[in-house]
Scaffold this active site. Structure first.
Site, PDB file in Angstrom:
ATOM      1  N   ARG A 192      40.147  38.459  40.920  1.00 27.66           N
ATOM      2  CA  ARG A 192      39.256  38.987  41.954  1.00 27.66           C
ATOM      3  C   ARG A 192      37.860  39.304  41.412  1.00 27.66           C
ATOM      4  O   ARG A 192      37.221  40.269  41.801  1.00 27.66           O
ATOM      5  CB  ARG A 192      39.867  40.240  42.596  1.00 27.66           C
ATOM      6  CG  ARG A 192      41.199  39.997  43.271  1.00 27.66           C
ATOM      7  CD  ARG A 192      41.065  39.007  44.434  1.00 27.66           C
ATOM      8  NE  ARG A 192      42.382  38.734  45.017  1.00 27.66           N
ATOM      9  CZ  ARG A 192      43.175  37.734  44.643  1.00 27.66           C
ATOM     10  NH1 ARG A 192      42.778  36.875  43.707  1.00 27.66           N
ATOM     11  NH2 ARG A 192      44.346  37.555  45.208  1.00 27.66           N
ATOM     12  N   SER A 241      42.478  43.497  52.308  1.00 28.20           N
ATOM     13  CA  SER A 241      43.089  44.262  51.212  1.00 28.20           C
ATOM     14  C   SER A 241      42.082  45.249  50.637  1.00 28.20           C
ATOM     15  O   SER A 241      40.975  44.867  50.253  1.00 28.20           O
ATOM     16  CB  SER A 241      43.568  43.321  50.111  1.00 28.20           C
ATOM     17  OG  SER A 241      44.610  42.492  50.587  1.00 28.20           O
ATOM     18  N   GLU A 311      38.991  46.743  46.021  1.00 31.54           N
ATOM     19  CA  GLU A 311      38.702  45.333  46.233  1.00 31.54           C
ATOM     20  C   GLU A 311      37.611  45.189  47.284  1.00 31.54           C
ATOM     21  O   GLU A 311      36.775  44.304  47.211  1.00 31.54           O
ATOM     22  CB  GLU A 311      39.957  44.588  46.674  1.00 31.54           C
ATOM     23  CG  GLU A 311      39.743  43.090  46.852  1.00 31.54           C
ATOM     24  CD  GLU A 311      41.037  42.320  47.023  1.00 31.54           C
ATOM     25  OE1 GLU A 311      41.023  41.341  47.794  1.00 31.54           O
ATOM     26  OE2 GLU A 311      42.053  42.674  46.407  1.00 31.54           O
TER      27      GLU A 311
END
Length: 326
Positions: A192, A241, A311
């Site tokens: 990520r 998320s 995130e």
């Protein structure tokens, strides 16, 4: 050019910054994109919260973006947003220039096993283009509610696939207005995350998949769609998320074990369906959503010793008097 470090005023319509658009237009007479002062960013985010951009710039294309950045004074901060899915804009708004890549960055080209897509193309459209062409390896993009620019910046992934699995190269423009290109290896991808400097703006990407069966790919995408609808609050005002998965476990499991399922602050709530999603129940402020996320992080740390990393990207200023997140 004087850039506000905080809104010049707070009106009934919300915070307002000093208007920089006339000065920018005078400095950049060849500009083809649009400049808007105090543009609402809440309208551009999935959470539907947050203050305005001091200036919102919609470049006409990559050349227009390069021209703008080359002529923009170095002291003016630049923030880039995409579809606004994994984003919290704080209630005080965003000083400087916010750039959103629109129509000039939404082309898709398919040639052989390669797909070229503008940074403004939704991930799902690339997945569909690949499926229609019988190109395997892109189904995971069906599970990411963002655009290609965000997938490049965050090494977006879902359902067993990541952006780095299919990327050949990414094209971009630097803060100084220089056009550059990065190979897959040059992107510095990790989980990520990509290692390209934050002030570099991605404009287009070239991907390559493998030969596949269109019917099989369509079935894969249908399965992902069914899974998302069954397990995620996709019809709610959410940001996808919230936290990255720590090594060896899932963020939602830690959030659930910490007793946070359904936890509410103001009009913000941890989803009952999937605990790694935060929801705007209607009328929530950005401060409530971010504050809820910070409370979840605190409880998870206390319960498990694990510090969850956001995130979701959070940008802008808190409104005066409101608590800021971390």
């Amino acid at each position: 050019m004087s850039v506000a470090q905080e809104p010049a005023s707070v009106t009934a319509a919300g915070p307002q910054f000093a208007d920089l658009t006339a000065d920018l237009a005078a400095r950049l007479p060849g500009l083809r994109g649009s400049l808007t002062a105090n543009a609402s960013l809440a309208d551009l985010t999935w959470f539907r919260v947050g203050g305005p951009a001091q200036v919102l710039f919609l470049p006409a294309d990559a050349d227009d973006l390069a021209y703008f950045l080359a002529g923009l004074p170095a002291e003016v901060p630049v923030t880039v947003i995409g579809l606004g899915s994994n984003l919290i804009v704080r209630d005080g708004g965003v000083p400087g220039v916010v750039i959103r890549l629109g129509r000039g960055f939404t082309d898709i080209e398919v040639e052989g096993l390669r797909i070229t897509a503008g940074a403004g193309v939704p991930d799902v459209k690339v997945a569909r283009a690949a499926a229609d062409a019988g190109i395997a390896g892109f189904s995971f993009l069906r599970g990411i509610p963002g655009a290609i620019g965000g997938a490049l910046r965050m090494n977006g992934g879902a359902y067993g696939g990541e952006t780095r699995d299919v990327l050949v190269r990414a094209e971009a423009v630097t803060r100084a207005g220089e056009k550059v290109s990065f190979s897959n290896a040059g992107m510095g991808f990790t989980y990520r995350h990509c290692g390209v400097p934050e002030d570099v703006i991605f404009t287009r990407a070239v991907f390559e998949g493998r030969t596949g069966d269109a019917a099989v790919i369509a079935a894969e995408m249908a399965k992902i769609t069914e899974s998302r609808e069954a397990t995620q609050p996709i019809k709610s005002r959410t940001g996808g998320s919230t936290f990255k998965n720590p090594p060896g476990t899932s963020a939602w499991k830690l959030v659930d074990a910490a007793g946070c399922r359904g936890l509410t602050i103001g009009r913000a709530q941890v989803s009952e369906l999937h605990t790694n999603f935060l929801i705007n129940l209607g009328g929530a402020t950005a401060a409530e959503i971010e504050g809820l996320g910070e409370e979840v992080r605190r409880r998870v740390k206390a319960a498990s010793g694990v510090t969850l990393d956001w995130e979701i990207k959070r940008i802008g200023l808190p409104l005066a008097g409101a608590p800021a997140g971390h």
